[in-house]
Motif scaffolding. Structure first.
Motif, PDB file in Angstrom:
ATOM      1  N   GLY A 295       6.267   7.976  -7.620  1.00 45.20           N
ATOM      2  CA  GLY A 295       5.330   7.564  -8.663  1.00 45.20           C
ATOM      3  C   GLY A 295       4.906   6.109  -8.595  1.00 45.20           C
ATOM      4  O   GLY A 295       4.277   5.597  -9.518  1.00 45.20           O
ATOM      5  N   ALA A 296       5.231   5.441  -7.495  1.00 43.90           N
ATOM      6  CA  ALA A 296       4.795   4.062  -7.292  1.00 43.90           C
ATOM      7  C   ALA A 296       3.542   4.059  -6.412  1.00 43.90           C
ATOM      8  O   ALA A 296       3.122   5.100  -5.914  1.00 43.90           O
ATOM      9  CB  ALA A 296       5.910   3.245  -6.645  1.00 43.90           C
ATOM     10  N   ALA A 297       2.963   2.871  -6.222  1.00 42.58           N
ATOM     11  CA  ALA A 297       1.768   2.738  -5.399  1.00 42.58           C
ATOM     12  C   ALA A 297       2.063   1.790  -4.246  1.00 42.58           C
ATOM     13  O   ALA A 297       2.497   0.663  -4.472  1.00 42.58           O
ATOM     14  CB  ALA A 297       0.606   2.205  -6.225  1.00 42.58           C
ATOM     15  N   PRO A 298       1.868   2.226  -3.009  1.00 46.47           N
ATOM     16  CA  PRO A 298       2.137   1.368  -1.853  1.00 46.47           C
ATOM     17  C   PRO A 298       0.896   0.628  -1.390  1.00 46.47           C
ATOM     18  O   PRO A 298      -0.227   1.102  -1.551  1.00 46.47           O
ATOM     19  CB  PRO A 298       2.549   2.381  -0.789  1.00 46.47           C
ATOM     20  CG  PRO A 298       1.736   3.595  -1.117  1.00 46.47           C
ATOM     21  CD  PRO A 298       1.492   3.582  -2.613  1.00 46.47           C
ATOM     22  N   ALA A 299       1.096  -0.552  -0.810  1.00 44.11           N
ATOM     23  CA  ALA A 299       0.022  -1.229  -0.086  1.00 44.11           C
ATOM     24  C   ALA A 299       0.668  -2.033   1.033  1.00 44.11           C
ATOM     25  O   ALA A 299       1.585  -2.811   0.799  1.00 44.11           O
ATOM     26  CB  ALA A 299      -0.781  -2.137  -1.009  1.00 44.11           C
ATOM     27  N   MET A 300       0.200  -1.805   2.252  1.00 38.26           N
ATOM     28  CA  MET A 300       0.761  -2.454   3.430  1.00 38.26           C
ATOM     29  C   MET A 300      -0.228  -3.505   3.920  1.00 38.26           C
ATOM     30  O   MET A 300      -1.129  -3.196   4.676  1.00 38.26           O
ATOM     31  CB  MET A 300       0.983  -1.420   4.536  1.00 38.26           C
ATOM     32  CG  MET A 300       2.312  -0.695   4.489  1.00 38.26           C
ATOM     33  SD  MET A 300       2.481   0.454   3.074  1.00 38.26           S
ATOM     34  CE  MET A 300       4.148   1.067   3.362  1.00 38.26           C
ATOM     35  N   VAL A 301      -0.038  -4.727   3.491  1.00 39.95           N
ATOM     36  CA  VAL A 301      -0.946  -5.816   3.849  1.00 39.95           C
ATOM     37  C   VAL A 301      -0.113  -6.839   4.609  1.00 39.95           C
ATOM     38  O   VAL A 301       0.759  -7.475   4.029  1.00 39.95           O
ATOM     39  CB  VAL A 301      -1.556  -6.431   2.578  1.00 39.95           C
ATOM     40  CG1 VAL A 301      -2.354  -7.680   2.900  1.00 39.95           C
ATOM     41  CG2 VAL A 301      -2.416  -5.400   1.850  1.00 39.95           C
ATOM     42  N   ASP A 302      -0.344  -6.987   5.916  1.00 41.22           N
ATOM     43  CA  ASP A 302       0.568  -7.817   6.695  1.00 41.22           C
ATOM     44  C   ASP A 302      -0.110  -8.858   7.572  1.00 41.22           C
ATOM     45  O   ASP A 302       0.464  -9.320   8.557  1.00 41.22           O
ATOM     46  CB  ASP A 302       1.539  -6.949   7.506  1.00 41.22           C
ATOM     47  CG  ASP A 302       0.830  -6.061   8.514  1.00 41.22           C
ATOM     48  OD1 ASP A 302      -0.403  -6.149   8.636  1.00 41.22           O
ATOM     49  OD2 ASP A 302       1.522  -5.278   9.184  1.00 41.22           O
ATOM     50  N   ALA A 303      -1.321  -9.232   7.212  1.00 46.26           N
ATOM     51  CA  ALA A 303      -1.986 -10.331   7.915  1.00 46.26           C
ATOM     52  C   ALA A 303      -1.667 -11.642   7.178  1.00 46.26           C
ATOM     53  O   ALA A 303      -1.652 -11.664   5.946  1.00 46.26           O
ATOM     54  CB  ALA A 303      -3.492 -10.108   7.952  1.00 46.26           C
ATOM     55  N   PRO A 304      -1.422 -12.710   7.920  1.00 47.76           N
ATOM     56  CA  PRO A 304      -1.172 -14.000   7.265  1.00 47.76           C
ATOM     57  C   PRO A 304      -2.320 -14.424   6.342  1.00 47.76           C
ATOM     58  O   PRO A 304      -2.097 -15.111   5.344  1.00 47.76           O
ATOM     59  CB  PRO A 304      -1.026 -14.967   8.446  1.00 47.76           C
ATOM     60  CG  PRO A 304      -0.597 -14.122   9.591  1.00 47.76           C
ATOM     61  CD  PRO A 304      -1.272 -12.791   9.386  1.00 47.76           C
ATOM     62  N   GLN A 305      -3.539 -13.993   6.666  1.00 51.16           N
ATOM     63  CA  GLN A 305      -4.694 -14.363   5.843  1.00 51.16           C
ATOM     64  C   GLN A 305      -4.650 -13.714   4.456  1.00 51.16           C
ATOM     65  O   GLN A 305      -5.384 -14.114   3.559  1.00 51.16           O
ATOM     66  CB  GLN A 305      -6.006 -13.943   6.534  1.00 51.16           C
ATOM     67  CG  GLN A 305      -6.323 -14.693   7.815  1.00 51.16           C
ATOM     68  CD  GLN A 305      -5.727 -14.025   9.044  1.00 51.16           C
ATOM     69  OE1 GLN A 305      -4.817 -13.215   8.942  1.00 51.16           O
ATOM     70  NE2 GLN A 305      -6.230 -14.386  10.211  1.00 51.16           N
ATOM     71  N   GLU A 306      -3.851 -12.661   4.308  1.00 52.32           N
ATOM     72  CA  GLU A 306      -3.883 -11.910   3.053  1.00 52.32           C
ATOM     73  C   GLU A 306      -2.531 -11.787   2.361  1.00 52.32           C
ATOM     74  O   GLU A 306      -2.474 -11.494   1.153  1.00 52.32           O
ATOM     75  CB  GLU A 306      -4.408 -10.486   3.314  1.00 52.32           C
ATOM     76  CG  GLU A 306      -5.800 -10.437   3.910  1.00 52.32           C
ATOM     77  CD  GLU A 306      -6.341  -9.020   4.023  1.00 52.32           C
ATOM     78  OE1 GLU A 306      -7.561  -8.836   3.886  1.00 52.32           O
ATOM     79  OE2 GLU A 306      -5.542  -8.086   4.256  1.00 52.32           O
ATOM     80  N   ALA A 307      -1.439 -11.940   3.112  1.00 49.45           N
ATOM     81  CA  ALA A 307      -0.125 -11.566   2.577  1.00 49.45           C
ATOM     82  C   ALA A 307       0.273 -12.405   1.363  1.00 49.45           C
ATOM     83  O   ALA A 307       0.868 -11.894   0.412  1.00 49.45           O
ATOM     84  CB  ALA A 307       0.932 -11.669   3.676  1.00 49.45           C
TER      85      ALA A 307
END
Lengths: 268, 268, 268
Positions: free
Chosen positions: C44-56
């Motif tokens: 029931g959680a929401a994932p987001a995989m953001v792994d660029a230094p510009q965005e993390a």
């Protein structure tokens, strides 16, 4: 069933894999990492995906075997692959090269040429990839292949002569050769070709079996036979390509020494 | 069942996809590569994930279609995306843009702006992403969206006017428009939103269908209808979100031309 | 069943997770991203995989919680991890460190040392990893571990003292401590260790539960209990490691507040 027992002892290979639980260092493409790791775990090996240049050389030296698969290679992972292959060579660790889509793309074709020169214990690919590595053929349209394994028989033998190792060509019937001896593995299921990464996972299982058996020909044959046998079992229960993938992992786990000894393996 | 038959011939689209087996070059995020490749294989297309700048331009030129999905974009893959989009444009190869989480993050929002200017045949996203691309809305909280597809109807039409292509907005009912014509696709299952990568795989199927049908509106509608229909079938047999994913791939494979012709597709 | 009810209210934790649906920002290894995202969606959680230094860094500041897992770390993702951990710290966002294979490899061991100094709310690892973080032990042979969780009890307590947070050690019985209180979680299934990424997904569920409960000890215990309970259920229906993974996701979804309240959790 198998008249190749003089060449390879499949029962002993399966037993050895379970006993040694080899640690397989995989530098492989990001599409197939999960299935590859799960396939290794299913057969009783241990996977580790370490693909930074800062670590790949060190890790290759302590792993039981190394897989190098160029499916989604880039500048960083190419450097890690070079370091891992050199380190494996220096440590006497067997390593496997899977030249995904080589032939059609200049960057990876050049890299694969470099890697072949570092003497992989086994090169595993489809016919167009194996032919491309020897300068034969025109490459496929990427990752698939329209040729049969036997079309690449002479390319495979020539490549084995260059590496001093074994070359395995996947097809409806797989062809595996060390240049002197040739073994064919039948069976399998068309659903394998509809499961992304099944061929790439096979490359990892070759690495695991070579580590466990200490023989590239035996290891390559056992891995191909194991994959084909598990695919047949999975196809018998799967409702389609989605349920096939999970059933195939279940079957990879379930196939034991006696099962493997009955696989469709023929020396020629 | 479908009163949109004047706009799109779903039966012919499904037949064309199976016949042409388009090679779809996917530059997509690493979370969803496996499901995307398996979804393409399930419907009868061929996937290839080539995302190095050294290769992306060359490969886009020989692929049947290209997908650009910015879900886990970084400096390297952003460059590969620019090269692939330009190469596809030069070669007349249709390409699809999936602006994952655009609006909330400056880096990818700027990149998506660049890519939109390169005229994708189809832009596919959720309502907040489509609104963000046109400067409307405030972006979602990442990858999800609380707005309905119709909330983005005017943004979608405006965006289609800018690209000269089609814009597809995902929601309970999907909205697909080329600026002049609008088609809505119903059906589906809430389990789709609980399967990571289902929306991203849909983007790849849009690319495959556009390649097979040579028409962005037909391709986008057929892909959305195919995904929705397969989801309904899978939901009927799945015990939860884990078994749903495999059942959905099985159903993607099983849906044939006659099935697709009965999908919930309405022109307006 | 549970005598740890004075320490952690598992029923309330499960209810809170479903109500808050926390957005978990995952910087994790590419092998396990898909399973991690699907496990988060299942509970029931929401994932987001953001792994660029510009965005993390930006994304960590808006997420409910952050997971940093060094499994396939490289120079780019290491930089993104540093930025995300600092940003989470500045925003008061709880974050979880999973030091995969730390101890055996110098590069990631040094990085993990840097990250530990940034005060993760929870560190989750196997015994050899936790010992390696404190300079004890010699590291494992990569990602597995032969020691039991209790072998790392004093290392865990010492590490919790340094971070001011909680340390969770996975094993047949998991050990979770904040230095003062220790909770053990039993149950589970050996099939968890044969599913790549199950432990890594656990790290993400810890992050989700910490965000929902606002308490690192409660969150860590609830996540471990949830994973173990779901594994028991899945093992009862699975035919092998392949079908187990999907059944485990189904069970993660199905486990409710009353189920979790009956988990094998003991304070000591």
């Amino acid at each position: 069933m198998s008249d190749a027992v003089e060449v390879v002892d499949l029962r002993a290979a399966r037993t050895a894999l379970r006993e040694h639980a080899p640690l397989v260092h995989c530098l492989t493409n990001t599409v197939v990492q999960t299935l590859t790791a799960n396939a290794l775990l299913a057969v009783g090996a241990a996977p580790a995906m370490v693909d930074a240049p800062q670590e790949a050389g060190d890790f290759a030296a302590i792993a039981s075997a190394v897989l190098v698969n160029v499916g989604t290679v880039n500048a960083r992972t190419a450097e890690a692959m070079r370091l891992a292959a050199r380190s494996a060579g220096a440590a006497g660790t067997p390593w496997v090269l899977d030249p995904v889509a080589v032939g059609g793309l200049a960057y990876r074709t050049a890299l694969a040429g470099e890697l072949v020169a570092l003497a992989p214990a086994v090169v595993r690919g489809n016919p167009s990839e194996i032919m491309a590595l020897t300068g034969a053929g025109s490459g496929g349209r990427g990752v698939d292949s329209t040729a049969g394994a036997d079309d690449a028989a002479s390319a495979a033998a020539g490549l084995a002569g260059r590496t001093g190792g074994v070359v395995a060509v996947s097809g409806e019937v797989d062809l595996i050769t060390d240049g002197a001896r040739t073994v064919r593995v039948g069976g399998g299921s068309p659903l394998l070709t509809r499961t992304t990464g099944a061929g790439c996972a096979l490359g990892a299982l070759v690495a695991a079996y070579v580590a466990a058996t200490r023989d590239p020909l035996t290891g390559a044959v056992a891995a191909h036979a194991h994959v084909a046998l598990a695919a047949e079992r999975a196809a018998a229960t799967a409702a389609g390509p989605g349920t096939f993938a999970a059933a195939w992992l279940d079957a990879l786990d379930a196939v034991g020494p006696d099962d493997l000894a009955g696989a469709d393996v023929r020396s020629a």
